[in-house]
Design a protein around this motif. Structure first.
Motif, PDB file in Angstrom:
ATOM      1  N   ALA A  55       0.824  -1.207   0.000  1.00 51.77           N
ATOM      2  CA  ALA A  55       0.000   0.000   0.000  1.00 51.77           C
ATOM      3  C   ALA A  55       0.859   1.259   0.000  1.00 51.77           C
ATOM      4  O   ALA A  55       0.573   2.227  -0.712  1.00 51.77           O
ATOM      5  CB  ALA A  55      -0.937  -0.012   1.203  1.00 51.77           C
ATOM      6  N   ALA A  71      -3.111   2.997  -2.715  1.00 51.39           N
ATOM      7  CA  ALA A  71      -3.194   2.501  -1.338  1.00 51.39           C
ATOM      8  C   ALA A  71      -4.612   2.058  -0.990  1.00 51.39           C
ATOM      9  O   ALA A  71      -4.809   1.025  -0.340  1.00 51.39           O
ATOM     10  CB  ALA A  71      -2.711   3.569  -0.369  1.00 51.39           C
ATOM     11  N   THR A  94      -1.031   1.881   7.239  1.00 53.63           N
ATOM     12  CA  THR A  94      -0.573   2.392   5.945  1.00 53.63           C
ATOM     13  C   THR A  94      -0.396   3.905   5.997  1.00 53.63           C
ATOM     14  O   THR A  94       0.589   4.447   5.484  1.00 53.63           O
ATOM     15  CB  THR A  94      -1.585   2.035   4.837  1.00 53.63           C
TER      16      THR A  94
END
Length: 218
Positions: A55, A71, A94
């Motif tokens: 991501a 992502a 992330t």
């Protein structure tokens, strides 16, 4: 809820950003507390780490283009593959990891919640088996492109819009509707339409083959 209402009264309409950060922390901590205390296999941890790295790798290089990054696509797949709780963890992590390259700031917790909720809701639809419908997932990805933007608009309005009135609040949201939110929604839908079915099968095979979610596989 009673505590939040109490703080609203005590702050008397001031310090919106401080109050919002308190809400964000309260929403993030339970997920990470459960993640730390539940027994998770090494295979699962490695798979989550790979998803986070993927991501981040699809976000950072495209960061200069408004709303265009991969992502969200990876986070949606993480929720579909791992379920709501680990989808939330993957999404929120992330934001934290990718901002180590793109810059940390007061927007990071908001991105953590936004992407975390994206992974969580994808996991919920996986349990409802709606994730098997490509049309539904295209719509889901497009809608979350806008929802992500609106969550970030909320942070922007609380932090920078003064005086904060209904009119200024709406204008702050409208300003990012195009191109940022629309590009994000369109690119999400495009990636899902093009790659979702192939990647969903691949991730499901990996989860099953390496016993990444024992409870799911037995």
């Amino acid at each position: 809820m009673a505590v939040f209402l109490l703080f609203i009264v005590l702050l008397k309409g001031q310090h919106y950003l401080l109050f919002s950060f308190m809400c964000l922390i309260c929403s993030i901590l339970p997920a990470y507390w459960r993640f730390e205390h539940d027994p998770i296999s090494t295979q699962t941890l490695m798979f989550i780490a790979v998803l986070i790295a993927l991501a981040v790798a699809t976000r950072v290089p495209l960061g200069a283009i408004p709303g265009v990054q991969g992502a969200s696509f990876v986070i949606i797949l993480s929720g579909v593959s791992l379920g709501p709780e680990l989808g939330f963890i993957t999404g929120s992590a992330t934001a934290l990891v990718s901002n180590m390259f793109m810059g940390q700031g007061p927007w990071t917790p908001w991105q953590m919640v936004a992407w975390g909720l994206m992974g969580l809701t994808a996991g919920l639809f996986m349990k409802a088996r709606l994730s098997h419908s490509l049309i539904f997932m295209i719509i889901f990805a497009g809608v979350w492109g806008y929802l992500f933007g609106w969550i970030m608009d909320l942070w922007y309005a609380l932090a920078y819009v003064s005086p904060l009135t209904l009119k200024s609040f709406i204008l702050a949201f409208a300003a990012s509707f195009f191109p940022f939110d629309t590009f994000h929604a369109a690119f999400n839908a495009f990636l899902v339409a093009l790659f979702y079915k192939t990647w969903e099968k691949l991730f499901h095979r990996l989860v099953t083959k390496y016993n990444i979610l024992p409870d799911k596989n037995h």
